[in-house]
Design a protein around this motif. Structure first.
Motif, PDB file in Angstrom:
ATOM      1  N   HIS A  74       0.832  -1.208   0.000  1.00 56.09           N
ATOM      2  CA  HIS A  74       0.000   0.000   0.000  1.00 56.09           C
ATOM      3  C   HIS A  74       0.863   1.254   0.000  1.00 56.09           C
ATOM      4  CE1 HIS A  74      -2.768   3.147   1.365  1.00 56.09           C
ATOM      5  NE2 HIS A  74      -3.717   2.376   0.871  1.00 56.09           N
ATOM      6  N   ARG A 105      -4.635  -3.346  -1.877  1.00 54.30           N
ATOM      7  CA  ARG A 105      -4.848  -1.968  -1.405  1.00 54.30           C
ATOM      8  C   ARG A 105      -6.231  -1.832  -0.771  1.00 54.30           C
ATOM      9  NH1 ARG A 105      -2.089   2.376  -2.653  1.00 54.30           N
ATOM     10  NH2 ARG A 105      -3.986   3.605  -2.760  1.00 54.30           N
ATOM     11  N   GLU A 112      -7.131  -0.796   3.083  1.00 54.34           N
ATOM     12  CA  GLU A 112      -7.936   0.400   3.387  1.00 54.34           C
ATOM     13  C   GLU A 112      -9.244   0.065   4.075  1.00 54.34           C
ATOM     14  OE1 GLU A 112      -8.145   2.809  -0.144  1.00 54.34           O
ATOM     15  OE2 GLU A 112      -5.982   3.198  -0.118  1.00 54.34           O
TER      16      GLU A 112
END
Lengths: 203, 203
Positions: free
Chosen positions: A158, A182, A186
Motif C-alpha cells: 500500500h 490496497r 484500506e
C-alpha cells in the motif's frame, strides 16, 4: 506493552511502514518528527533515521524496525515460512523503490528528471510491480499477499503504490491483485482511521 | 527436516550467507550451482538468483532466505528483539556492500575502477565498518555481535569482511571487535570445516 519512540523526519519515507504497522496493531507510541537534523545525528545508533527506542534500547534500520514490530503484533504471518514470504515481498518492493531512488530521485536536472520519471513508470515500475504481484499470487489469497490475513507486506505494498500513484494515478489499472490488496488494507478500520488523519507531507 | 534446494550461480555472492547458516546448523541441502543462466530464468519466482525450494515451495530474495534459515536453526538470537538486532547489523553490512557495488563494481574503466576501489576502502568501507562495529558493541558481547551466542549476523560480518579483505588484507587492523567476531565464527567447528572445503570462486 513496551514504550516505543520512533524517530524520523516529518515525512512518510522510511518510517511510514512502521507507523502503518503500529496503527494496524492499535499500539500507542511516540511519533517523534525531527526538524533539527543533523544536530541530533549523534543520538542515532548509526547516525541515520529512522531509529526506534524500545524501552530505551535503540534500534536502527527501517526494515529491521518494521519487521520487529510486525512480529511483535501478529502482522508477519502465522509461522516462520509465512514470515519469510512477507519478507520476500517487502524486499521485492524495496528493489523497485531503490530503482526509483537511483534512476529518478537522484537526477538533479529537472528536464532529465521528468524524462527519467516517465521512463521509470513505463518500464521499471511495471516490471517491479509484476514481480510483487506474482509473489502475491503465489503466496496469498483473498486480497492478501501472504496467506489469508493482513501482514506488513500488504501495508508495504500500500505504501509504495501510494507513493508511485502520486506520479501516475492509473499505474495499477493492469494489476488487479495489487488493487485488491490496497482495498483490503484500506478496509481495515484502524488503517482507514490512520490514513484519514495522517499528516500530508512532501515525501 | 524439510528438503532444501538452494539455487545460485557458482560463487559466494548473495547465496553464501545461506550456505554458512546451513553449515553452522549442520543441515544437509542440495547446493545447486546454475551454469546455464539465463536459460532457467523462468524457473525463478522473480527471475533472479538466489532462490530456495523448501519442500518444493519456492522463495526468492537472498536475505529473506537467509533469515528464514537462521530462525529455523536458532541462529537469529533468543527472542524477537535479538532477531531485530541481528537484522539491523545485516542491513548495515548490506548498506556497505551496496556502496561497494555501486561505487566500484559498476565502474567499467579499469583505471577508474582502481581509483574508486582505493577511495572506497579508505573512506566508505571504514565508515561502514565503524557502523557495524558500533552496533556489535551495543548489541553483543564475548566475540558475538548480538547477545552472547552465534547468530547469522556474525556469519554475515565474516562473509563481507572476507570479500573486502581480499582487496586489503589489513582492513580490520583498527577493528578489534570485528576481528573477535571473525575469530568466533572461524572457531565454530562446523564453519571451520565448511570454510576449509568450500570452492574458491571469483566472487
Amino acid at each position: 506493552m513496551p514504550a516505543y519512540k520512533l524517530y524520523y523526519f516529518n515525512g512518510r519515507g522510511r518510517a511510514e511502514i512502521s507507523r502503518l504497522i503500529l496503527a494496524a496493531a492499535g499500539v500507542k507510541y511516540e511519533d517523534v518528527r525531527i526538524n533539527d537534523w543533523p544536530r541530533t545525528k549523534s543520538d542515532a545508533p548509526i547516525g541515520q533515521l529512522p531509529y526506534i527506542e524500545i524501552d530505551g534500547q535503540k534500534l536502527p534500520q527501517s526494515l529491521s524496525i518494521a519487521r520487529f514490530l510486525a512480529r511483535e503484533h501478529n502482522l508477519a504471518g502465522k509461522n516462520n515460512l509465512e514470515a519469510a514470504k512477507a519478507d520476500a515481498i517487502v524486499d521485492t518492493c524495496i528493489d523497485l523503490m531503490t530503482g526509483f531512488y537511483q534512476k529518478v530521485f537522484l537526477v538533479t536536472d529537472l528536464g532529465a528528471k521528468e524524462v527519467a520519471l516517465k521512463k521509470f513508470l513505463a518500464d521499471d515500475a511495471v516490471k517491479g510491480l509484476k514481480n510483487v504481484e506474482n509473489l502475491a499470487k503465489q503466496f496469498g489469497t483473498k486480497g492478501f499477499s501472504v496467506g489469508n490475513c493482513l501482514t506488513w507486506a500488504d501495508l508495504f505494498i500500500h505504501e509504495i503504490t501510494f507513493s508511485l500513484m502520486n506520479y501516475q494515478g492509473d499505474l495499477l489499472d493492469n494489476f488487479q491483485v495489487l488493487r485488491q490488496i490496497r482495498d483490503a488494507v484500506e478496509s481495515n478500520e484502524n488503517i482507514a482511521e490512520y490514513l484519514k488523519n495522517r499528516p500530508v507531507t512532501p515525501f
